[in-house]
Structure formats: C-alpha cells, structure tokens
Design a protein around this motif. Sequence first.
Motif, PDB file in Angstrom:
ATOM      1  N   LYS A 248     -18.370  25.058 -31.025  1.00 51.91           N
ATOM      2  CA  LYS A 248     -19.077  25.932 -31.660  1.00 51.91           C
ATOM      3  C   LYS A 248     -19.910  26.914 -31.205  1.00 51.91           C
ATOM      4  O   LYS A 248     -20.222  28.088 -31.337  1.00 51.91           O
ATOM      5  N   GLU A 249     -20.934  26.139 -30.562  1.00 53.06           N
ATOM      6  CA  GLU A 249     -22.426  26.303 -30.585  1.00 53.06           C
ATOM      7  C   GLU A 249     -22.540  27.344 -28.678  1.00 53.06           C
ATOM      8  O   GLU A 249     -23.219  28.263 -29.233  1.00 53.06           O
ATOM      9  N   ILE A 250     -21.688  26.783 -28.354  1.00 51.08           N
ATOM     10  CA  ILE A 250     -22.303  27.360 -26.821  1.00 51.08           C
ATOM     11  C   ILE A 250     -21.965  29.213 -26.608  1.00 51.08           C
ATOM     12  O   ILE A 250     -22.400  28.996 -26.385  1.00 51.08           O
ATOM     13  N   PRO A 251     -21.095  29.041 -27.559  1.00 50.60           N
ATOM     14  CA  PRO A 251     -20.861  30.353 -26.731  1.00 50.60           C
ATOM     15  C   PRO A 251     -21.913  31.310 -27.561  1.00 50.60           C
ATOM     16  O   PRO A 251     -21.976  32.389 -26.733  1.00 50.60           O
ATOM     17  N   LYS A 252     -22.745  30.809 -28.282  1.00 49.01           N
ATOM     18  CA  LYS A 252     -23.273  31.763 -29.441  1.00 49.01           C
ATOM     19  C   LYS A 252     -24.355  31.678 -27.775  1.00 49.01           C
ATOM     20  O   LYS A 252     -25.233  32.411 -27.904  1.00 49.01           O
ATOM     21  N   ALA A 253     -25.063  30.244 -27.848  1.00 45.56           N
ATOM     22  CA  ALA A 253     -25.745  29.851 -27.070  1.00 45.56           C
ATOM     23  C   ALA A 253     -25.823  31.058 -25.543  1.00 45.56           C
ATOM     24  O   ALA A 253     -26.583  31.405 -24.689  1.00 45.56           O
ATOM     25  N   ILE A 254     -24.750  31.036 -24.939  1.00 50.48           N
ATOM     26  CA  ILE A 254     -24.421  32.262 -23.172  1.00 50.48           C
ATOM     27  C   ILE A 254     -24.494  32.846 -23.965  1.00 50.48           C
ATOM     28  O   ILE A 254     -25.098  34.111 -23.019  1.00 50.48           O
ATOM     29  N   GLU A 255     -23.851  34.244 -25.383  1.00 49.74           N
ATOM     30  CA  GLU A 255     -24.499  35.428 -25.292  1.00 49.74           C
ATOM     31  C   GLU A 255     -25.305  36.121 -25.631  1.00 49.74           C
ATOM     32  O   GLU A 255     -26.756  36.499 -25.196  1.00 49.74           O
ATOM     33  N   ASN A 271     -11.983  24.425 -26.036  1.00 54.86           N
ATOM     34  CA  ASN A 271     -12.290  23.783 -26.885  1.00 54.86           C
ATOM     35  C   ASN A 271     -13.337  24.909 -27.298  1.00 54.86           C
ATOM     36  O   ASN A 271     -12.810  25.329 -28.514  1.00 54.86           O
ATOM     37  N   TYR A 272     -13.407  25.406 -26.588  1.00 55.99           N
ATOM     38  CA  TYR A 272     -14.687  27.066 -26.402  1.00 55.99           C
ATOM     39  C   TYR A 272     -13.525  27.560 -26.546  1.00 55.99           C
ATOM     40  O   TYR A 272     -14.584  29.069 -27.744  1.00 55.99           O
ATOM     41  N   ALA A 273     -12.907  28.025 -26.196  1.00 55.80           N
ATOM     42  CA  ALA A 273     -11.405  29.513 -26.601  1.00 55.80           C
ATOM     43  C   ALA A 273     -11.355  29.340 -28.177  1.00 55.80           C
ATOM     44  O   ALA A 273     -11.202  30.439 -28.839  1.00 55.80           O
ATOM     45  N   LYS A 274     -11.436  28.421 -29.495  1.00 51.79           N
ATOM     46  CA  LYS A 274     -10.948  28.225 -30.204  1.00 51.79           C
ATOM     47  C   LYS A 274     -12.101  28.825 -30.976  1.00 51.79           C
ATOM     48  O   LYS A 274     -11.685  29.295 -32.092  1.00 51.79           O
ATOM     49  N   ARG A 299      -5.585  28.995 -18.896  1.00 48.02           N
ATOM     50  CA  ARG A 299      -6.303  29.962 -18.643  1.00 48.02           C
ATOM     51  C   ARG A 299      -6.128  31.467 -18.775  1.00 48.02           C
ATOM     52  O   ARG A 299      -6.183  32.468 -18.333  1.00 48.02           O
ATOM     53  N   LYS A 300      -4.339  31.118 -19.123  1.00 49.09           N
ATOM     54  CA  LYS A 300      -3.353  32.351 -20.156  1.00 49.09           C
ATOM     55  C   LYS A 300      -4.910  33.360 -21.230  1.00 49.09           C
ATOM     56  O   LYS A 300      -4.784  33.882 -21.467  1.00 49.09           O
ATOM     57  N   THR A 301      -4.932  32.406 -21.798  1.00 47.52           N
ATOM     58  CA  THR A 301      -6.178  32.458 -23.364  1.00 47.52           C
ATOM     59  C   THR A 301      -7.134  33.161 -22.589  1.00 47.52           C
ATOM     60  O   THR A 301      -7.147  33.999 -23.310  1.00 47.52           O
ATOM     61  N   TYR A 302      -7.845  32.760 -21.892  1.00 46.75           N
ATOM     62  CA  TYR A 302      -9.118  33.474 -21.533  1.00 46.75           C
ATOM     63  C   TYR A 302      -9.042  34.608 -20.299  1.00 46.75           C
ATOM     64  O   TYR A 302      -9.819  35.557 -20.792  1.00 46.75           O
ATOM     65  N   GLN A 303      -7.668  35.113 -20.194  1.00 48.75           N
ATOM     66  CA  GLN A 303      -7.381  36.253 -19.848  1.00 48.75           C
ATOM     67  C   GLN A 303      -6.961  36.486 -20.579  1.00 48.75           C
ATOM     68  O   GLN A 303      -7.426  38.540 -20.866  1.00 48.75           O
ATOM     69  N   ASP A 304      -6.201  36.939 -21.476  1.00 48.07           N
ATOM     70  CA  ASP A 304      -5.842  37.551 -22.862  1.00 48.07           C
ATOM     71  C   ASP A 304      -6.958  37.118 -23.532  1.00 48.07           C
ATOM     72  O   ASP A 304      -7.271  38.910 -24.151  1.00 48.07           O
ATOM     73  N   LYS A 305      -7.531  36.885 -24.263  1.00 49.68           N
ATOM     74  CA  LYS A 305      -8.785  37.201 -25.432  1.00 49.68           C
ATOM     75  C   LYS A 305     -10.344  37.477 -24.725  1.00 49.68           C
ATOM     76  O   LYS A 305     -10.267  38.006 -25.443  1.00 49.68           O
TER      77      LYS A 305
END
Length: 507
Positions: A248-255, A271-274, A299-305
């Motif tokens: 949960k924390e890593i996407p926030k830290a990247i931003e 797991n990050y994608a969730k 691969r598809k999740t990252y492309q689409d989302k």
Amino acid sequence: MTILTLQIPEDVNLFDEMVKQAKAHPKKVIIEDTSSSYTYKKFLIAVNIMSKKLEQTVGNDKRVGLYLPNVVGQVIVLFGLFKNEQTPCLLNFTMGTTNIIDCIETASLGTVITSREFVKTANLGFVVEEMEKQVKLIYLEDLAHGITTFNKIGGLIEARTSRLKKKAPGEVILFTSGTESKPKGVVLTHRNIFANIKQTFAHIEVRETDRIFNPLPLFHSFGMTVGSILPLVTNVKAYLYPSPLRYKEIPKAIEKDKSTLFVATNTFFENYAKFATKEQFQTLRIVVAGAERLQNDVRKTYQDKFGITILEGYGATETSPIISLNTHERYKAGTVGPLIPLMEAKIAKVEGVSEGGNLLLKGPNVMKGYLIHGQGFIPCGEWYNTGDIAEIDKDGFIHIIGRLKRFAKIAGEMISLNKVEELALDCFGESNFYAVCIPDKRKGEQIVMFTTKANVSARELKKFIKSKKMSMLYMPSSIEHVEEIPLLGSGKPNYWKLENLAKSKIK
C-alpha cells in the motif's frame, strides 16, 4: 547507441568512480531513504568518516559482513569498505539462521556490521545471538555515536582534497539463496559491477534527471548494482525503501518522490497494482520486471490500468546482474529482451529437452567465481552456465523456457513446470499457480500444483489441456489450495518450501 565504442577500463574502483561524480556535482541530492537525504558532498564526508571508524573497529579484516536493511547507512558502510580496500559480504537477512552461519563460514568472516534498531524491528535477535558465537558484531549506532568533531572536520577536509587512489581490484560478495545446498558466495569485482552499469547505459536510455525507486535489499544483486551503486557512480538519484512488501505504501512513496525508474518482480507488481492509482504511477518512465517470469495478466493490468509497458529483463547474481532487457524501442512481449552490449551467448543441447537448450554466457560483467563452503574459491570458466533452458530467436530476443531444475521427469519425458503454470493461467485467467515436482515410485516424479485461488476444478484443467492437444503428463497429480505462497527475500516464490509442503501432504 555507440555500442562498438563501449570499453570497460581494466582497473576500476567504485569509491574512485563515486568521488569523480561527487567532485562534479557536490550539491546534488543523490541518495535518500525514508528518514535521510544526502547530497554528494554530504555522502562523501560520511563515507570518509565511516572509513576511518571502520579502520579503528574492524582493523584490516579482508572481508566484512553486512547485515543491514535497505537504508543509506548501509551504502555509506559499503563505500567506506571500498575506500579501505576491504570486501563487503552482503548477508541476506531473510535467510534462516543456519544459512547465515553457513555464509559466515563460507566467506571466513570475523566481523559483521549490523544495527540494533534493525535487529529489534525485524525481530532478528535469535539470529544475532547465534552469529555472536561465530563473529564479532559491530553496531552502526555505536559507530555513529563514536563520531567526534575531530572526525567530522577530518571527513570534510578529506572530501575537499580527496584524490583518486590507484587501488588493488576490489570485490563484493553476495550469496545465492541456498535452497538446495549450502549458499554459495558469488565473487563480483568492481570491474564486473561497473561494466554492467556501463552496458546498461549503452542499452537503455537512463538520464541524469531520472529518479530510481529501489525497494530491493542490497543483498539482492539488482538492489545493490542498480539501486545503490549505479546512482552514485553515474549521477542518477536513488530513493531506498526498506521493504518491497509494503504494497500500500510503495505507490504513495513513488508519487511523493516523483520516481521515474522502478524495478520489481512479477509477484510484487501484482500486489502493488491492487492498491496503486494511475496518478501515483504517472511519473514512471522505465518499469522493469525481473527475477521471475512476468505473467500476461500482470502485464495487461499495468497496460490497462496505468498505461505502463513493463519491460521484462533477465539477470543473475553471477552476472552483476543484468543479462538482457527489453526496451521501449526493442520490445517483444513474452521474452526477456536482447542481450546487453558486450555479452555473448550460446545454447548447449540438453538430453530430453526438445525446445531450446542450456544458456551459456560470457562478458565483462560475469563473476570472478564462487566461494564454496568447505572448498574455498572456484574460478568461473570461460562460459558461465546459467542453468536456464532458453531459445534465442532470429531477432536476438531471448525466450526463457524454464530452469533446468524446474523440469519434471515423468515416464521418461521432460515436462516444464513453467509450462504447467502457464496452462493453469490460460485455463483460469489468473497467475496464482505454482508447480513443483516430488518423487513418485511409479512414474519417477509427479507434479503437485499450489494455488491461492479457491475451488479450482482439476476436471476443468484436464479438459483444457486436452483441448490444447497437450500431453496429459502436464496435468498435475494434485492441486492444493494455500492461503499464501511463501516468498524468498528477492520476491521469487520459495519453491523449496512448496516442495517440502508437497512431500508432507502427499505421502
């Protein structure tokens, strides 16, 4: 790309390479973690002070163990040891006590540097007690506490007058995970690591304005080379994050960091994608998956989302680590990309394997050799044997078929466990399937598949395999449900644990 002009100097010292950059960009913030931030000047002063403290406490031990988390403090110790011409041995704190003691014996360590706060937070007190029976432990907190004004002034003066020293070729030792036997020490020279950084720069466009987000520990060769050494010797900022498991924390830290370069494994990406939003990942420019196969659903999740193309790459601790990598310009889904410059590959035939063969490699980034428990140093031959079954297509893209060890021999046929997992993914639309093989009195070996997906129908999979006109030898003899898949510290599935679990379930 001027690949033909890429030349790697014979004598490289990573401390000297860092000093060159620090002199050119003293005020640039070059490395950060969750609690500290260092400009080149501040980092160089800290390294100079640390090298003196290490001289006083470690003496002239040739090799020094590091048992530390992914924080700037560990990188300061690393470069302090480089300056002192000592060899850091990076211990994997996710290994059990027995494996850690084996690593200490393999490298003949007399001293290990750790941190009280880390040991307490990570609940590693028992491991440290066992280590203390074998080695002298030095705590980072004590080193920091003992730094006097005199040390600080000395560090500052030295940073201003730092001259490059012609040093003996330095080394770093990392350890393989040791799931089948005692861990092996992988001896990488400063030249190996520097070559791999230069090869990568010639292969994919990394800019001085990039910001690397590194959640991988330093005992992981990618975490060490790309996440910790590359930034300091090439003037590319890095942010060290203590654990890749904080989904949960890593996407926030990247931003927050506005990171542009991010590397992880398929399991971590899933797991990050969730938890991540598109906004949190919008600054990412280069996103690389390694260590395990990138699954199509991820691969598809990252492309689409997120609108992100994950670039799959391939590496090994023994190659410092990068071997091949897809780029935005040269990309083929399902492959690990073309070889990076200055690497050569050949495919050796393997009996019983019809597709591809054993991948052999050579290049300036290939290790000096192994340290084997009880045997000492064994040099690497002309070609490094990866133990991976691979094919290289007409365009030079590498297709990894599977680990040689990840083939089951059933009724005399070699069956790829990766292929079994792929069939389950195609059938059920999810990549949460992990196949292992265990002995079978009748057929030689049998396949057991684990999954976190509830109510998986074996009948449905059987029907699907038939519809694909595949041999029924690809059908697992048993499909077992587990709440979660055990992982190694690198983020790879721990197949050894799953194998033992399969043996205990299927008597």
